[in-house]
Motif scaffolding. Sequence first.
Motif, short mmCIF file in Angstrom:
data_model
loop_
_atom_site.label_atom_id
_atom_site.label_comp_id
_atom_site.label_asym_id
_atom_site.label_seq_id
_atom_site.Cartn_x
_atom_site.Cartn_y
_atom_site.Cartn_z
N ALA A 1 13.26 3.79 6.03
CA ALA A 1 14.50 4.53 5.76
C ALA A 1 15.13 4.09 4.45
O ALA A 1 15.78 4.90 3.76
CB ALA A 1 15.48 4.35 6.91
N ALA A 2 14.95 2.82 4.08
CA ALA A 2 15.54 2.33 2.83
C ALA A 2 14.89 2.94 1.61
O ALA A 2 15.46 2.89 0.51
CB ALA A 2 15.42 0.81 2.78
N THR A 3 13.70 3.53 1.75
CA THR A 3 13.05 4.17 0.60
C THR A 3 13.62 5.56 0.32
O THR A 3 13.37 6.11 -0.76
CB THR A 3 11.54 4.30 0.84
OG1 THR A 3 11.31 5.17 1.96
CG2 THR A 3 10.92 2.95 1.10
N ALA A 4 14.36 6.14 1.26
CA ALA A 4 14.87 7.49 1.08
C ALA A 4 15.81 7.61 -0.13
O ALA A 4 15.70 8.57 -0.91
CB ALA A 4 15.56 7.97 2.34
N PRO A 5 16.76 6.68 -0.35
CA PRO A 5 17.59 6.80 -1.55
C PRO A 5 16.79 6.74 -2.85
O PRO A 5 17.14 7.38 -3.84
CB PRO A 5 18.55 5.61 -1.43
CG PRO A 5 18.61 5.31 0.02
CD PRO A 5 17.24 5.59 0.53
N VAL A 6 15.69 5.97 -2.85
CA VAL A 6 14.86 5.86 -4.05
C VAL A 6 14.17 7.19 -4.35
O VAL A 6 14.18 7.69 -5.48
CB VAL A 6 13.84 4.73 -3.90
CG1 VAL A 6 12.96 4.63 -5.14
CG2 VAL A 6 14.55 3.40 -3.64
#
Length: 264
Positions: free
Chosen positions: A12-17
């Motif tokens: 989920a932390a890759t979504a902003p990237v």
Amino acid sequence: MPFPILLVAAAAATAPVTARALNRARAPIPRKLAAVVTALATAVTAVRWASGAWPAWWLPIPVVLTIVAVPLVLADLRHLRLPDVLTLPAYPLFGAAIGAAALGGGGPSLAVRAAAGALLFGGAHALVARLAPGSLGAGDVKLSGSLGMVLGAAGWPALALAAVLAAVFSLALAIAMSARQRRATARARRATALHPAVVDPRPVPDPRPAEPAASADLHRPRPTPASRPAPTPRPAAPFSGPRVPHGPGLLAATWLCALFPGAP
């Protein structure tokens, strides 16, 4: 913290990237929605792994596929585009995941099938785009090669199964988009019928000064209706239905094949 929860949080932390990259490519997507969908899809993947459906060395492939697929699906649905900022990096990302799986226990045959799948699946989509221009976009063709790597690694039947599933998903999406367009047209017609535009019956004066008619034009006989040339018939307007993106169906079909692989 248990490993599945850590895996879901990391995905989920890759979504902003990815959302930031798509924003730079002028194909913005909602970051919160991308994070939620990525977390849910990764949770399903983690549950499949924890249940012993396939060996642990296969886990990197569906996880990396999820991270790439979710933002691309949202971008294609919203903008009818599959930007190069994600379709091109998918090749090294999937290659790294497949290489890790091959070294972790899949063996060299996994990498060989992945390379062959990329050639077969990507070549088939490139051929369709060449023979039927407009049927597939350039982004679909670029994406199909990287997805062919995943499908080849999942097993030879996955290539044919993904093609069939992608066609079914695209047909369902076309029906849904067509129904949505019909509802929007019906609402617009009802709004026009309830609130018709007020038209002023008085003629609008022409601001241009009147030009004096030439003497020859005053004595020139006006053409009768019989002598006027018949209007040229206009060709029928082509079908203007909604454009259906093929990427979401292709990505969803590949993701399902990665969750239920035949080879591992």
